[in-house]
Design a protein around this motif. Structure first.
Motif, PDB file in Angstrom:
ATOM      1  N   PRO A 123       0.800  -1.228   0.000  1.00  0.00           N
ATOM      2  CA  PRO A 123       0.000   0.000   0.000  1.00  0.00           C
ATOM      3  C   PRO A 123       0.834   1.280   0.000  1.00  0.00           C
ATOM      4  O   PRO A 123       0.437   2.274  -0.603  1.00  0.00           O
ATOM      5  CB  PRO A 123      -0.823  -0.115   1.293  1.00  0.00           C
ATOM      6  CG  PRO A 123      -0.918  -1.580   1.539  1.00  0.00           C
ATOM      7  CD  PRO A 123       0.388  -2.151   1.085  1.00  0.00           C
ATOM      8  N   SER A 124       1.993   1.241   0.651  1.00  0.00           N
ATOM      9  CA  SER A 124       2.839   2.440   0.685  1.00  0.00           C
ATOM     10  C   SER A 124       3.380   2.773  -0.699  1.00  0.00           C
ATOM     11  O   SER A 124       3.552   3.949  -1.047  1.00  0.00           O
ATOM     12  CB  SER A 124       3.989   2.263   1.674  1.00  0.00           C
ATOM     13  OG  SER A 124       4.921   1.293   1.217  1.00  0.00           O
ATOM     14  N   VAL A 125       3.653   1.750  -1.517  1.00  0.00           N
ATOM     15  CA  VAL A 125       4.136   1.981  -2.880  1.00  0.00           C
ATOM     16  C   VAL A 125       3.024   2.613  -3.715  1.00  0.00           C
ATOM     17  O   VAL A 125       3.248   3.586  -4.447  1.00  0.00           O
ATOM     18  CB  VAL A 125       4.609   0.664  -3.535  1.00  0.00           C
ATOM     19  CG1 VAL A 125       5.165   0.937  -4.925  1.00  0.00           C
ATOM     20  CG2 VAL A 125       5.652  -0.015  -2.666  1.00  0.00           C
ATOM     21  N   PHE A 126       1.807   2.049  -3.624  1.00  0.00           N
ATOM     22  CA  PHE A 126       0.677   2.589  -4.379  1.00  0.00           C
ATOM     23  C   PHE A 126       0.357   4.020  -3.935  1.00  0.00           C
ATOM     24  O   PHE A 126       0.098   4.902  -4.759  1.00  0.00           O
ATOM     25  CB  PHE A 126      -0.548   1.701  -4.189  1.00  0.00           C
ATOM     26  CG  PHE A 126      -1.758   2.168  -4.937  1.00  0.00           C
ATOM     27  CD1 PHE A 126      -1.824   2.038  -6.326  1.00  0.00           C
ATOM     28  CD2 PHE A 126      -2.824   2.749  -4.272  1.00  0.00           C
ATOM     29  CE1 PHE A 126      -2.947   2.476  -7.027  1.00  0.00           C
ATOM     30  CE2 PHE A 126      -3.945   3.185  -4.951  1.00  0.00           C
ATOM     31  CZ  PHE A 126      -4.008   3.042  -6.342  1.00  0.00           C
ATOM     32  N   MET A 127       0.398   4.265  -2.633  1.00  0.00           N
ATOM     33  CA  MET A 127       0.138   5.607  -2.110  1.00  0.00           C
ATOM     34  C   MET A 127       1.202   6.593  -2.588  1.00  0.00           C
ATOM     35  O   MET A 127       0.899   7.754  -2.866  1.00  0.00           O
ATOM     36  CB  MET A 127       0.083   5.567  -0.582  1.00  0.00           C
ATOM     37  CG  MET A 127      -1.123   4.820  -0.034  1.00  0.00           C
ATOM     38  SD  MET A 127      -0.985   4.436   1.736  1.00  0.00           S
ATOM     39  CE  MET A 127      -1.120   6.082   2.446  1.00  0.00           C
ATOM     40  N   THR A 128       2.442   6.124  -2.715  1.00  0.00           N
ATOM     41  CA  THR A 128       3.504   6.983  -3.238  1.00  0.00           C
ATOM     42  C   THR A 128       3.227   7.327  -4.697  1.00  0.00           C
ATOM     43  O   THR A 128       3.462   8.459  -5.137  1.00  0.00           O
ATOM     44  CB  THR A 128       4.868   6.293  -3.106  1.00  0.00           C
ATOM     45  OG1 THR A 128       5.130   6.021  -1.732  1.00  0.00           O
ATOM     46  CG2 THR A 128       5.986   7.173  -3.663  1.00  0.00           C
ATOM     47  N   GLY A 129       2.718   6.347  -5.447  1.00  0.00           N
ATOM     48  CA  GLY A 129       2.338   6.611  -6.825  1.00  0.00           C
ATOM     49  C   GLY A 129       1.262   7.685  -6.911  1.00  0.00           C
ATOM     50  O   GLY A 129       1.329   8.596  -7.755  1.00  0.00           O
ATOM     51  N   LEU A 130       0.256   7.603  -6.050  1.00  0.00           N
ATOM     52  CA  LEU A 130      -0.785   8.634  -6.017  1.00  0.00           C
ATOM     53  C   LEU A 130      -0.199   9.991  -5.643  1.00  0.00           C
ATOM     54  O   LEU A 130      -0.535  11.022  -6.243  1.00  0.00           O
ATOM     55  CB  LEU A 130      -1.873   8.243  -5.013  1.00  0.00           C
ATOM     56  CG  LEU A 130      -2.700   6.990  -5.327  1.00  0.00           C
ATOM     57  CD1 LEU A 130      -3.725   6.749  -4.224  1.00  0.00           C
ATOM     58  CD2 LEU A 130      -3.397   7.118  -6.673  1.00  0.00           C
ATOM     59  N   ALA A 131       0.674   9.987  -4.646  1.00  0.00           N
ATOM     60  CA  ALA A 131       1.267  11.250  -4.187  1.00  0.00           C
ATOM     61  C   ALA A 131       2.064  11.920  -5.295  1.00  0.00           C
ATOM     62  O   ALA A 131       1.981  13.136  -5.496  1.00  0.00           O
ATOM     63  CB  ALA A 131       2.154  10.991  -2.967  1.00  0.00           C
TER      64      ALA A 131
END
Length: 386
Positions: free
Chosen positions: A271-279
């Motif tokens: 989830p942290s990788v996906f959230m970084t993509g969104l950010a």
């Protein structure tokens, strides 16, 4: 609302597959694979295993020659040249010729035999890159005292002390170091994985910075605004999914083939990788909001990815930064990703341990989304007023 969000996501997929814009679905996987392969070969060692040093030997005695020979055979050190006359050490480290210079003063052997005072050797370290000298300095600091202690064993043995008593007299206190997370100094665990994340983020950042300009050039900008800020934010989801897939695939390959140690639960890390993509995507919208074409947005890359790479703990120790800089650094998504990686992969923290950090990251994303919403509403008001 949901129909507009799905339409926006499909439009971005069409743009990727059209051949007129960056084919991110290919770039995300290809670049991550190439970077991991190339740097795994180039940086096969995480430390300087044969640190080259020069020696200025002003004593020129049998003992100094023996000392140099022993130093040369010690771990992480290779003596490349021995100078027996005074010389400026800067000339010996210029052009990356050596990592440092060991200085042996005149009268070394004589002073050691008399035992009247401590003899101090010198080491001139080329600290233009502190990391290069790390193993050399550690080895010298451990090895030189050991060699000196060998000279005193005979004298102390005459006092009638046993083996343990001699050791206690020569070295009453010692420090033993245990490396917790990377005892083998493997580059794959630190440097290479940071490069994989960095270069993958560069291509994704470049792609997302061009979205606003592309919408304006293709005449879709007004429609994108009318659909609302959630539909605009949703345009980054396809890219974030490919970004997550690429990093997950490369990480899995490195772990399977024993090149990377991942102590924690990778599913808790995803989830942290996906959230970084969104950010990255949402920040890119803010940075490129006033751009009129894709090229103009791409020119603002310097403000999106590199600061996070510099301040995220991959190139320098986080602890050397002032406290205010440490907090400001969390404005960059890559800092968050590196922080999650160190805790999950290297320190083996659990999802429960990381819930507070995840909560802070959600707040960070919410703030960015709120600012994007304000920008969208302002454009709507301007359009309605005209």
């Amino acid at each position: 609302m949901m129909q507009n969000i799905i339409k926006s996501m499909l439009e971005e997929l069409d743009a990727m597959l059209s051949g007129h814009f960056i084919p991110y679905y290919k770039v995300s996987l290809g670049l991550a694979a190439i970077v991991s392969l190339v740097f795994s070969i180039v940086l096969s060692h995480g430390a300087v295993f044969e640190g080259k040093i020069a020696v200025i030997d002003l004593d020129g005695s049998n003992y100094s020659t023996e000392l140099i020979s022993k130093v040369n055979t010690s771990p992480y050190i290779e003596v490349t040249e021995v100078i027996r006359s005074p010389v400026n050490p800067i000339t010996l480290v210029s052009h990356d010729r050596n990592l440092g210079v060991l200085y042996i003063p005149k009268g070394l052997e004589k002073s050691l035999k008399k035992g009247e005072q401590t003899v101090r050797l010198g080491y001139f370290a080329d600290d233009t890159n502190d990391a290069q000298n790390a193993k050399v300095l550690q080895s010298l600091n451990e090895y030189i005292p050991e060699l000196g202690a060998e000279l005193s064993v005979g004298k102390i043995a005459a006092l009638g002390l046993g083996k343990e008593g001699i050791e206690a007299t020569l070295s009453p206190m010692q420090l033993k170091t245990r490396y917790l997370f990377n005892p083998a100094s493997s580059s794959t665990i630190s440097t290479i994985i940071y490069f994989v994340y960095f270069f993958s983020s560069l291509t994704y950042g470049l792609t997302s910075l061009m979205i606003i300009g592309r919408l304006k050039v293709t005449g879709m900008w007004q429609m994108a605004i009318e659909r609302g800020f959630l539909s605009l934010l949703a345009r980054t989801i396809p890219y974030a999914l490919f970004y997550t897939t690429a990093l997950t695939l490369i990480t899995a390959i490195l772990v399977i083939f024993g090149q990377l140690r991942f102590e924690g639960n990778y599913f808790a890390f995803v989830p942290s990788v996906f959230m970084t993509g969104l950010a990255f995507g949402w920040l890119a919208f803010l940075l490129s909001w006033t751009t009129k074409n894709p090229g103009e947005g791409a020119g603002r890359m310097i403000f999106l990815v590199p600061p996070g790479f510099i301040m995220g703990g991959s190139t320098m120790a986080v602890g050397i930064m002032p406290i205010w800089t440490y907090y400001i650094s969390h404005a960059f998504p890559l800092v968050w990703l590196f922080r999650f990686f160190r805790d999950f992969a290297m320190r083996g923290r659990s999802l429960i341990d990381m819930l507070a950090t995840y909560g802070a990251y959600i707040i960070y994303l919410t703030v960015i989304a709120f600012v994007v919403m304000m920008f969208v509403e302002r454009v709507k008001k301007t359009a309605n007023a005209s």
